[in-house]
Scaffold this active site. Sequence first.
Site, short mmCIF file in Angstrom:
data_model
loop_
_atom_site.label_atom_id
_atom_site.label_comp_id
_atom_site.label_asym_id
_atom_site.label_seq_id
_atom_site.Cartn_x
_atom_site.Cartn_y
_atom_site.Cartn_z
N ASP A 149 0.82 -1.21 0.00
CA ASP A 149 0.00 0.00 0.00
C ASP A 149 0.86 1.27 0.00
OD1 ASP A 149 -2.31 -1.49 0.02
OD2 ASP A 149 -2.56 -1.40 2.20
N GLU A 150 2.07 1.14 0.51
CA GLU A 150 2.98 2.29 0.60
C GLU A 150 4.04 2.24 -0.50
OE1 GLU A 150 4.36 2.08 4.62
OE2 GLU A 150 2.43 2.70 5.47
N CYS A 151 3.69 1.57 -1.59
CA CYS A 151 4.50 1.55 -2.82
C CYS A 151 5.70 0.62 -2.80
CB CYS A 151 4.97 2.96 -3.21
SG CYS A 151 3.63 4.15 -3.32
#
Length: 391
Positions: free
Chosen positions: A324-326
């Site tokens: 979700d945070e790349c």
Amino acid sequence: MSINKDCETENTDAESTNLPGKRKEFDTTELRAEALGNIQGKNYMEILAKRIKFSVQAEYDELLRSNDFIRHKFLVEMPADFYSFWKFASNINPKSTGDEILEYFEKQFQLQLVGPFEFLSGRFHKAVIREPGDYLRHWRFFYDPPEFQTIFVRRDTGVHYGYWRDSPQEHHNILIARNDATKNCVFEFIAGNAFDAFLYFLEKDFTSTPFTATLIANTQKSIQKFINTSEVKIEKLETLRKRRSANVVAKTLHEAGIVVPYDGKTQVGYRPLIVSNGELKQILDLFVKAGSSDDSSAVDNEDIKEVVIEKLQPIATAANIAMDECDFGTALELGIDLFCSGRRELHPLIQSLLVPAYTLLSRPQFIAISKAHLEQRKKSLKLSIFELDSK
């Protein structure tokens, strides 16, 4: 390789064209309308079925006319050295048919040229049309991740060689890896092209005798002569391995590692798992106490299996948060590691990690390959599409 803060994925235009759904498909709505308009009291479903079958056959026949067949059925394109090796094989006896070339290598060297080589030989031209997943499982051994594509198999063994692509659109200067599926999930990079892979096979995996010494020596000379006279451009193992190693972000249990876009300055693209490889192995080793999922006679300990799943859940949750945070590489690493465990109980969890990871990395072909493999994952050595029962 880098990735920006906004989680931009890789360009999908080139890759998406490899998917069957991007080709011009026959419109079954039009076919149904035509059948309905001409039924005149006949069974329109029967008419429709025949027309669709004819359309599918027509598309298949069209694919057979070019190397688009490989891209459409296997979802990848082959590097130049692959086609050069087939040319070399064809020149051994210019009058040989494609099937005779395959038979020669199998008889003389106990080596099967499989997968895309079988397309070049013409073997698919006379084959029954199969489901899309059957082509993706063709010669896909138990521990083969989506990044690996088999081209050589030592007859009647789990020893096989294949191209390793970190991204499905790669078709230049690809490393070749080796694995013995009967032993473990470890892949070793052994060559930078098909010629050197074949020479490696002759030296390491071919069972030689005093009677084959002349054959091997002559074959080695023939390869070198072909490379020199044909001006075949090939890359060496160390060159390609060094280039790839610079982009590997995690080792993984199969020891080949994974490559994802990673920005060294922002450290976006990958973060380590919350456990070490050693700790993850210890968790997975608990499955041994619970019995084998491949042995119907084993007495499974469901309590231990539940404990294993519980221990893996926070690791998977952390990987999903990273995604979700790349940091897409984290979920890919865990998905591949769990795949390497060989545990069927983990297939749903594996898919829940690999599908979003490959999606965000713009590698949809690997999603299709992994799904097809996990649907019918086999430890059998009989993995040819041509050995399937007729449908």
